[in-house]
Design an enzyme around this catalytic site. Structure first.
Site, PDB file in Angstrom:
ATOM      1  N   TYR A   5     -28.549  19.032 -35.089  1.00 54.70           N
ATOM      2  CA  TYR A   5     -29.947  19.382 -35.337  1.00 54.70           C
ATOM      3  C   TYR A   5     -30.456  18.839 -36.668  1.00 54.70           C
ATOM      4  O   TYR A   5     -31.661  18.804 -36.901  1.00 54.70           O
ATOM      5  CB  TYR A   5     -30.155  20.906 -35.287  1.00 54.70           C
ATOM      6  CG  TYR A   5     -29.909  21.519 -33.921  1.00 54.70           C
ATOM      7  CD1 TYR A   5     -29.515  20.730 -32.846  1.00 54.70           C
ATOM      8  CD2 TYR A   5     -30.078  22.867 -33.692  1.00 54.70           C
ATOM      9  CE1 TYR A   5     -29.282  21.272 -31.593  1.00 54.70           C
ATOM     10  CE2 TYR A   5     -29.854  23.426 -32.435  1.00 54.70           C
ATOM     11  CZ  TYR A   5     -29.453  22.620 -31.399  1.00 54.70           C
ATOM     12  OH  TYR A   5     -29.224  23.166 -30.156  1.00 54.70           O
ATOM     13  N   LYS A  36     -14.741  20.242 -29.718  1.00 51.32           N
ATOM     14  CA  LYS A  36     -14.513  19.262 -28.654  1.00 51.32           C
ATOM     15  C   LYS A  36     -13.668  18.165 -29.306  1.00 51.32           C
ATOM     16  O   LYS A  36     -14.024  16.970 -29.320  1.00 51.32           O
ATOM     17  CB  LYS A  36     -15.871  18.741 -28.149  1.00 51.32           C
ATOM     18  CG  LYS A  36     -15.802  17.870 -26.918  1.00 51.32           C
ATOM     19  CD  LYS A  36     -15.489  18.629 -25.644  1.00 51.32           C
ATOM     20  CE  LYS A  36     -15.337  17.667 -24.480  1.00 51.32           C
ATOM     21  NZ  LYS A  36     -14.751  18.278 -23.292  1.00 51.32           N
ATOM     22  N   ASP A  70     -16.138  23.197 -23.440  1.00 52.11           N
ATOM     23  CA  ASP A  70     -16.348  23.302 -21.993  1.00 52.11           C
ATOM     24  C   ASP A  70     -15.505  24.451 -21.420  1.00 52.11           C
ATOM     25  O   ASP A  70     -15.959  25.230 -20.581  1.00 52.11           O
ATOM     26  CB  ASP A  70     -16.054  21.974 -21.280  1.00 52.11           C
ATOM     27  CG  ASP A  70     -14.840  21.245 -21.817  1.00 52.11           C
ATOM     28  OD1 ASP A  70     -14.322  21.645 -22.881  1.00 52.11           O
ATOM     29  OD2 ASP A  70     -14.386  20.278 -21.174  1.00 52.11           O
ATOM     30  N   ASP A  97     -26.287  31.956 -26.087  1.00 54.14           N
ATOM     31  CA  ASP A  97     -27.190  32.348 -24.998  1.00 54.14           C
ATOM     32  C   ASP A  97     -26.385  32.775 -23.772  1.00 54.14           C
ATOM     33  O   ASP A  97     -26.737  33.716 -23.069  1.00 54.14           O
ATOM     34  CB  ASP A  97     -28.124  31.188 -24.612  1.00 54.14           C
ATOM     35  CG  ASP A  97     -29.438  31.226 -25.385  1.00 54.14           C
ATOM     36  OD1 ASP A  97     -29.439  31.776 -26.502  1.00 54.14           O
ATOM     37  OD2 ASP A  97     -30.450  30.708 -24.883  1.00 54.14           O
TER      38      ASP A  97
END
Ligand code: NAD
Length: 358
Positions: free
Chosen positions: A143, A194, A226, A254
């Site tokens: 971001y 990851k 994942d 979320d």
């Protein structure tokens, strides 16, 4: 003399003013009951600020936030401002506030209230007893990394770039927050990365392991993002504290939120600098704005986190959390968590019921 707590109140857009209105009423009730003075100063942020001043975050509002002891924020954004350039979109205000206030750690608890376990889309036996703290790095990663942007190529097509960047100190400080928080909980940290594909998160893993040497009483494990997304719905009870980078944390928190039944239940605290910022994890819910249907509990629980983390008012924070639980136990429900046979109330009604419990 009693301390005067200065709070910048930034309701924002959509349901923001409705949910913050109820949270402010709860704060005032707590203040009155315990003889604590909260000095609340309100300002526009996001789309509301764009409409009035042409910018999502004005210098005055930033100054107000920086000069406060804590910030209470509703939510920003909505269809009205979606056509604007990214640089002046409502969401920019959030990124700027986080950056300017140095809020690098976002704490998002996802806890199941026993009376609401039927409201989740997952089976009761999977989610009963879930109590997870997702700690999301908030000022680095995709971001904020550069280079970023979309450029035109000579052949007329376009190229979009965002960059995932982390430095050793950025990873060290968020890892420390995670281990410190875990010490006050069940002493388990899962670091999510990851590392098999992304070099940035390979560094993440290496640094987290190094910091862990100072926290040998905490159990540390690593998980690919994942797999974590899958494990959160398969067996969420395995998690205590999850610590991860900005984008992964945004998505996983979320997902964790949905375990609890509604995004309208989950508070958050953003910490790291002098001034903490507290906000629900949901957005401005334009689909229900102005209809008194929003659930104010996420914002009210954010107030509880403010009392706990910024003001050390533990008893008062416990009181707010207890009042929320008690109202739920008595069957009060907003639409998002409603079930047959319960007492359906609006945003205002839920606020009133919680104040009644206080
Ligand atoms: P959202 O969280 O606003 O809404 C998702 C769904 O959840 C909607 O159906 C909404 O009605 C429901 N919902 C959300 N909060 C609720 C509450 N308190 N009570 C009952 N139901 C609730 O996400 P979205 O629809 O993807 O985004 C809407 C706008 O909010 C967009 O402009 C987005 O950019 C912005 N947004 C802002 C923030 C923030 O301010 N922190 C976060 C996420 C999205």
């Amino acid at each position: 003399m009693a301390k005067n707590y200065k709070i910048a109140v930034l309701p924002g857009d959509g349901i923001g003013p409705e949910i913050v209105g109820e949270a402010v009423r709860v704060l005032k009730a707590i203040g009155k009951k315990n003889n604590i003075k909260f000095d609340l100063q309100e300002a526009l942020v996001g789309g509301a600020s764009i409409d009035k001043y042409g910018a999502p975050l004005t210098d005055e509002t930033l100054k107000l936030a920086k000069g406060s002891d804590a910030v209470l924020l509703g939510a920003v954004g909505g269809p009205k401002w979606e056509g604007l350039d990214y640089s002046i979109r409502p969401e920019r205000a959030l990124l700027a506030l986080r950056k300017e206030l140095g809020l690098f750690a976002n704490l998002r608890p996802a806890k199941i209230y026993p009376v609401l376990s039927d409201a989740s889309t997952l089976k009761k036996e999977i989610i009963d007893g879930v109590d997870i703290m997702v700690i999301r790095e908030l000022t680095g990663g995709l971001y904020f990394g550069t280079p970023k942007g979309v450029t035109k190529l000579p052949d007329g097509t376009e190229r979009g770039v965002n960059t995932m960047v982390y430095t050793t100190p950025e990873i060290e400080r968020i890892a420390r927050v995670a281990f410190d928080v875990a010490r006050k909980r069940r002493k388990k940290v899962t670091s999510v990365d990851k590392a098999n594909v992304l070099e940035t998160t390979e560094l993440w893993r290496k640094v987290v392991i190094k910091v862990h040497k100072d926290y040998q009483d905490i159990e540390l494990s690593h998980m690919y993002v994942d797999n974590c997304a899958m494990q959160l719905v398969r067996n969420p009870k395995q998690f205590d504290v999850i610590v991860t980078e900005n984008t992964f944390g945004d998505i996983l928190s979320d997902e964790a939120a949905m375990l609890t039944g509604s995004i309208g239940m989950l508070p958050s605290a953003s910490l790291g600098g002098k001034v903490g910022m507290y906000e629900p994890i949901h957005g401005s819910a334009p689909d229900i704005a102005g209809t008194d249907k929003a659930n104010p509990i996420a914002t009210i629980l954010s107030v509880a986190m403010m009392l706990r983390f910024s003001f050390d008012l533990t008893k008062e924070a416990d009181d707010v959390e207890r009042a929320v639980e008690s109202v739920l136990n008595k069957g009060y429900r907003t639409l998002d968590i409603n079930q047959p046979g319960m007492k359906l109330v609006g945003c205002k009604g839920m606020g009133e019921a919680i104040i009644g419990e206080l």
